[in-house]
Each structure stands twice: as C-alpha cells, then as structure tokens.
Enzyme design. Structure first.
Site, PDB file in Angstrom:
ATOM      1  N   ARG A 191       2.790   3.848  -4.460  1.00 17.86           N
ATOM      2  CA  ARG A 191       2.066   5.117  -4.510  1.00 17.86           C
ATOM      3  C   ARG A 191       2.905   6.273  -3.977  1.00 17.86           C
ATOM      4  O   ARG A 191       2.759   7.411  -4.434  1.00 17.86           O
ATOM      5  CB  ARG A 191       0.707   5.009  -3.829  1.00 17.86           C
ATOM      6  CG  ARG A 191       0.703   4.977  -2.341  1.00 17.86           C
ATOM      7  CD  ARG A 191      -0.663   4.566  -1.812  1.00 17.86           C
ATOM      8  NE  ARG A 191      -0.894   5.131  -0.486  1.00 17.86           N
ATOM      9  CZ  ARG A 191      -1.650   6.196  -0.270  1.00 17.86           C
ATOM     10  NH1 ARG A 191      -2.226   6.820  -1.287  1.00 17.86           N
ATOM     11  NH2 ARG A 191      -1.839   6.648   0.954  1.00 17.86           N
ATOM     12  N   ASP A 192       3.806   6.000  -3.035  1.00 20.81           N
ATOM     13  CA  ASP A 192       4.653   7.093  -2.553  1.00 20.81           C
ATOM     14  C   ASP A 192       5.617   7.535  -3.650  1.00 20.81           C
ATOM     15  O   ASP A 192       5.896   8.730  -3.815  1.00 20.81           O
ATOM     16  CB  ASP A 192       5.426   6.666  -1.299  1.00 20.81           C
ATOM     17  CG  ASP A 192       4.517   6.612  -0.063  1.00 20.81           C
ATOM     18  OD1 ASP A 192       3.301   6.814  -0.216  1.00 20.81           O
ATOM     19  OD2 ASP A 192       5.024   6.368   1.048  1.00 20.81           O
ATOM     20  N   PRO A 238       0.793  -1.227   0.000  1.00 23.23           N
ATOM     21  CA  PRO A 238       0.000   0.000   0.000  1.00 23.23           C
ATOM     22  C   PRO A 238       0.831   1.285   0.000  1.00 23.23           C
ATOM     23  O   PRO A 238       0.269   2.358  -0.131  1.00 23.23           O
ATOM     24  CB  PRO A 238      -0.805  -0.109   1.307  1.00 23.23           C
ATOM     25  CG  PRO A 238      -0.023  -1.025   2.180  1.00 23.23           C
ATOM     26  CD  PRO A 238       0.762  -1.935   1.288  1.00 23.23           C
ATOM     27  N   CYS A 239       2.155   1.218   0.162  1.00 21.98           N
ATOM     28  CA  CYS A 239       2.938   2.462   0.299  1.00 21.98           C
ATOM     29  C   CYS A 239       3.940   2.708  -0.822  1.00 21.98           C
ATOM     30  O   CYS A 239       3.936   3.776  -1.427  1.00 21.98           O
ATOM     31  CB  CYS A 239       3.681   2.458   1.633  1.00 21.98           C
ATOM     32  SG  CYS A 239       2.590   2.674   3.036  1.00 21.98           S
ATOM     33  N   PHE A 240       4.828   1.741  -1.084  1.00 23.87           N
ATOM     34  CA  PHE A 240       5.945   2.017  -2.003  1.00 23.87           C
ATOM     35  C   PHE A 240       5.500   2.513  -3.378  1.00 23.87           C
ATOM     36  O   PHE A 240       5.952   3.565  -3.828  1.00 23.87           O
ATOM     37  CB  PHE A 240       6.830   0.780  -2.167  1.00 23.87           C
ATOM     38  CG  PHE A 240       7.783   0.534  -1.015  1.00 23.87           C
ATOM     39  CD1 PHE A 240       8.013   1.503  -0.055  1.00 23.87           C
ATOM     40  CD2 PHE A 240       8.454  -0.662  -0.908  1.00 23.87           C
ATOM     41  CE1 PHE A 240       8.887   1.286   0.989  1.00 23.87           C
ATOM     42  CE2 PHE A 240       9.339  -0.895   0.132  1.00 23.87           C
ATOM     43  CZ  PHE A 240       9.553   0.075   1.087  1.00 23.87           C
TER      44      PHE A 240
END
Ligand SMILES: NC(=O)c1ccc[n+]([C@@H]2O[C@H](COP(=O)([O-])OP(=O)(O)OC[C@H]3O[C@@H](n4cnc5c(N)ncnc54)[C@H](O)[C@@H]3O)[C@@H](O)[C@H]2O)c1
Length: 515
Positions: free
Chosen positions: A316-317, A312-314
């Site tokens: 999209r960040d 969920p993070c890499f």
C-alpha cells in the site's frame, strides 16, 4: 534545524543488555527506574498519550513504559481498552506481553481524549489509515483523532505537542490535520501547540526492538520548539542514541512512503534475478544476489529472491507513492512496474506447483503469515498460494507458528491446521515452504525421510537446500534455481541467445581500417 544524538539518558550499550531490555521487557527499568524517573521529571516530560493501540501504538505504549514513561492509551475499541487496563497486550508481538505485565502500573487506557490529553505532555497518533481504491491512504481516522485532540486542547492551558505517526499522503499533516487541530481547539499551531510527523520504520515481529533501537529517527516539525521537545523525548526513549534527522512535515511524510516503496523495488529486483536463475541451468539466485549485495552502494538487505512482498505496509505504501506521483503529474511508471511484477509472482509459483500435484492430492503449506515472527496475514503471499490451491480443489494442510488462528478465519472450511511442520509432511505428498521461518529452517532430512511415501518439497526460500538437495527419498525443488525444469532445452535457448550476440562489435573490415 539540526539533529543531535542525546547522551544524557541511560542507554544499553551491549547487545546482551539490549536484549534484556527489549525481549524480557524491563530489566532496564528494574535496574534504572529511579534514575529514569528522575531524568524524565527533570525534563518535565513524564506522561505521553497514544491514540490508537493497534499493532504499532500498543507496542509504542509498552516500549515507552519500559523506558519509564507513564502512558495513557486512547482507543475506540472497548476490547482494546479492556486488555490495556488489565495489563494484557492488545496485539500479538514478540516481547509485548512481558512489557504490559511488567509495567501494568504505568499503562492505562481510555476512550476519553480530553482526560488523556490533559494529563500528558505529548499525544502520539497511531490510528489506522486504510487504503482507498485510488491508492491514497484514508485520512478519515486521523482527522477524527485530530478533532478529538483539538477539543481537548481547547480545555488545556499548557503547551502540548501532537505527533502524527500514522502513514498519510505527503501534505496531509501541514494541511488538513493541522487545520482540524486548529479549528477544533480554537488555538494556533506553533504558538499554542506543536505538531510533528514522526514515521516509524519497524518490521512486525521485531517492532519493540526497532522502536527502541532505530537506525535513525525522522522528525518532521511545524517549528523548532515542537521538534526540540520530540528530540528530547527520543533522547530519553531510545536505547541506542540514534541519529535524529529534523526535516519539514511534508519531507518526513515523503521519507516514510519513499523508504517502503524503495524496498519494494529492491525486493522485486531480487525476485527478477531469481526468475532469471530459473532459466539458467546451474545458476543459484542466492549466490547472485548475495554477491550483488556486497556492493556497498546496494547492500544485501531485502535482496533475496522468493515469494512476493506483502503485509500491511509495502504494497500500500508503494501504491500511495504512485497515487502521489500521478497527482503531482510525475510519471508513476517505475512504481506501477514494481507492483505489476510483484503481483504475477503468485501465478508463476502456482505454475511451478501444479505439475507436482496429482488430481486432488493434498498440499502442505508451511507458513501462512506474510512473513516470519508475526500473526499478520494481510496480503500474505503464503495465504494467497493456499487460497488459490484450495480454490483449484486441492485440500490444504498448513502450519504456521503464529498465524493459524487468523488464517482460519479466511481459509475455506476443510483446511487442516497441523500442530507441527512434521504433521504437515506426514499428511501430504507435496510441501511448499512459503515462509522463511526458523522453525522450518531447522527441519532435518529425517523429518521428510521418515515418511513412508515419497514427498516433493518446493522450497520458496531455499531453507533446506543443504539438508535435502541430495536426498534420494525427497524430490527437492528450490525456487530461484533451474531445479525441476528441462535443463537441456534451457541450455539450447541460452546457446541461441549467445549466438545472437555474435553480430556487431569489431569487424575484420574495421580492423583493416584501423591498421
Ligand atoms: N503495522 C505496521 O507494520 C505499520 C508500520 C509503519 C506504519 N504503520 C502505520 O501506522 C498506523 C497504524 O497502524 P497499525 O497497524 O497499528 O493499525 P491497527 O489497525 O493495528 O490499529 C489502529 C488502532 O487505532 C484505533 N482507532 C481508529 N480510529 C481511532 C480514533 N479516532 N481514536 C482512537 N483510536 C482509533 C483502532 O481501534 C485500532 O486499535 C497506520 O497508518 C499504518 O499505516 C503501520
């Protein structure tokens, strides 16, 4: 502004004590609860509220309760509220259920911002910020939360600190988030209330440990008073006395996306080395990346070739940093290259799997979550592999220690979810190890050799190299090596590349001139 590491509060110094505090959830509190309560009361900081009891906020609530704080959760989901009020963890995360059970009397939850803000000293905002098609994070939920907090602040006389933790596009906290708070409260930031941006650097699966014992804490602050209060909170909250770095709101926001984006670059570099090792007979990617990682300027973490990064993070960040770069007229090429390279790895892996399969043969997939230790399947490379093979008509037999329930919602009907890795091996002729889970790492040769028909293993993480590489019954192929390729044609290609380098350099004519 200067950071300090607070030593006034009890810390668990040994690894053993740390484990007991985090994993079994609360020995620290059981042994030290009176001292902790006394210290928190002395600080006049006993109760916090947390808006958004999802994967992060729910963990923060459990962790804070284990450190003696009273926690009031705020969420819009009735199911989440029901869980939290019943002493049940609203999300799956190792150690979290114990924390909710042991500290049920310290955790409550409500949809009513006003009562939560009134009864607490700090409100942390952990609501979700979904990605927009542009790559930016939607700030709709954080602004909705800010308006609700602001309306509650309007009813409160005491100073209150608002801490935004949700990942946002740099610039959001000091502009629209602060404006929403000020307008709905009728109060002024830095005078009537404080504002911080305080990113979390956690990995799902070890969230509670990462929260309680972070490498460092970043506090973006609207003003010194706001930063001092949050600094004091972390002095009491953290087990390990981490460095606390105090910066501006926008700097803290940039640190958050910057770290994750940098890690995507590092992972992609390791995957690039792995792909090259697949074209160089005898080269083993782990030997190369481990050696590169010995250089202290680089370090070995996140430098292992395998499947693409996901979760969920890499992704999209990295996309959000590219959005920011474009918006600031800064070249985003390096960020886009990382993303493009990452996306093609699934196709490349499928190209390695297909020749191993007979038409219609069942494929075993070990691992479905985006990484070990979590049930999260968002942007999971393992799931992408399973979906693509299923679409191509290969029946899938899969196992994951945590994520099968979530994966069952998205994988097509007919997918078989096996209760153990061994059951996957028994039912399939080709097994793909898609996740570096300990459960798969501990498989032994007999688990494969006991099967009556031969089995091919594509090991994306080289977990079973020692165990299976010389098995006569198992065809073992390790990603990041030339295993299974036409090594002779590779050797010819390498020779021709090397021959091209014979041009240039110091020529005889040059040597004559030097003489
Ligand atoms: N999950 C991670 O690994 C991770 C890591 C670092 C940062 N983050 C960031 O933290 C934030 C939260 O992530 P998450 O994974 O916990 O999200 P999540 O989707 O698991 O949980 C969000 C929760 O917020 C609640 N919510 C939404 N709007 C609300 C509102 N207005 N008021 C109260 N509650 C509301 C939802 O009901 C949900 O329970 C995101 O911005 C994310 O980017 C996540």
């Amino acid at each position: 502004m200067s950071g300090f590491c607070c030593s006034r509060y009890p810390t668990c110094s040994s690894a053993e004590a740390l484990t007991s505090c985090t994993q079994s959830g609360g020995r620290w509190n059981a042994d030290n609860s009176q001292a902790a309560q006394a210290q928190l009361e002395e600080m006049n900081l006993t109760t916090i509220s947390i808006a958004g009891l999802g994967k992060l906020g729910a963990c923060m609530a459990g962790a804070a309760a284990s450190r003696g704080f009273r926690v009031i959760g705020i969420d819009l989901s009735p199911a989440v509220l029901e869980c939290a009020n019943a002493g049940v963890a609203p999300v799956t995360e190792p150690g979290l259920s114990d924390l909710y059970r042991l500290h049920a009397d310290q955790i409550s939850a409500t949809a009513d911002y006003e009562s939560a803000v009134r009864q607490s000293d700090i409100t942390f905002v952990y609501v979700n910020t979904p990605s927009l098609p542009s790559g930016a994070f939607s700030s709709r939920n954080v602004i909705a939360a800010a308006k609700s907090i602001g309306r509650a602040l309007a009813q409160k006389d005491d100073y209150h600190l608002v801490v935004l933790v949700s990942t946002v596009i740099p610039g959001t906290t000091q502009t629209i988030f602060k404006d929403a708070l000020e307008r709905s409260s009728g109060k002024q930031c830095s005078r009537d209330f404080g504002l911080c941006f305080n990113p979390e650097f956690i990995a799902l699966g070890t969230t509670i440990h990462n929260m309680l014992s972070p490498d460092f804490v970043v506090l973006g602050e609207s003003d010194e008073r706001a930063g001092d209060l949050l600094d004091e909170f972390y002095g009491a909250f953290c087990l390990n006395g981490p460095p606390i770095v105090r910066v501006s709101l926008a700097e803290a926001e940039l640190v958050k996306v910057g770290i994750n984006s940098y890690l995507t670059l590092k992972i992609s570099f390791a995957n690039l080395i792995a792909e090259m090792c697949e074209a160089i007979p005898g080269a083993r990617t782990d030997r190369v990346t481990r050696t590169i990682g010995l250089d202290s300027r680089i370090g070995g973490k996140f430098l292992t070739g395998g499947l693409p990064y996901g979760g969920p993070c890499f992704p999209r960040d990295n996309g959000a940093l590219a959005f920011l770069a474009r918006s600031l007229d800064v070249d985003d090429a390096i960020l886009n290259a990382t993303d493009d390279f990452n996306r093609q790895i699934i196709d490349r892996t499928l190209a390695r799997i297909r020749p191993l399969l007979a038409p219609g043969s069942a494929v075993g997939i070990l691992g479905l979550a985006y990484k070990p230790g979590t049930d999260v399947i968002t942007e999971s490379p393992a799931l992408d592999l399973a979906m693509a093979l299923s679409r191509e008509g290969y029946p899938i037999v899969a196992h994951d220690p945590l994520a099968m329930k979530n994966a069952a919602r998205v994988l097509p009907q007919g997918t078989v979810f096996a209760l153990s890795p061994r059951a996957v091996i028994e039912k399939t002729d080709v097994v793909v190890i898609a996740n570096p889970c300990d459960e798969f790492r501990s498989l032994v040769r007999e688990d494969f050799e006991d099967k009556t028909s031969p089995v091919t293993v594509l090991d994306c993480w080289r977990l079973l190299e020692q165990e299976l590489a010389d098995s006569e019954q198992v065809r073992y192929i390790a990603l990041g090596t030339a295993d299974g390729f036409d090594v002779q044609s590779m050797a010819r290609k390498l020779t021709s590349i090397a021959n091209e380098t014979l041009q240039g350099g110091t020529t005889d004519a040059h040597l004559d001139r030097v003489a």
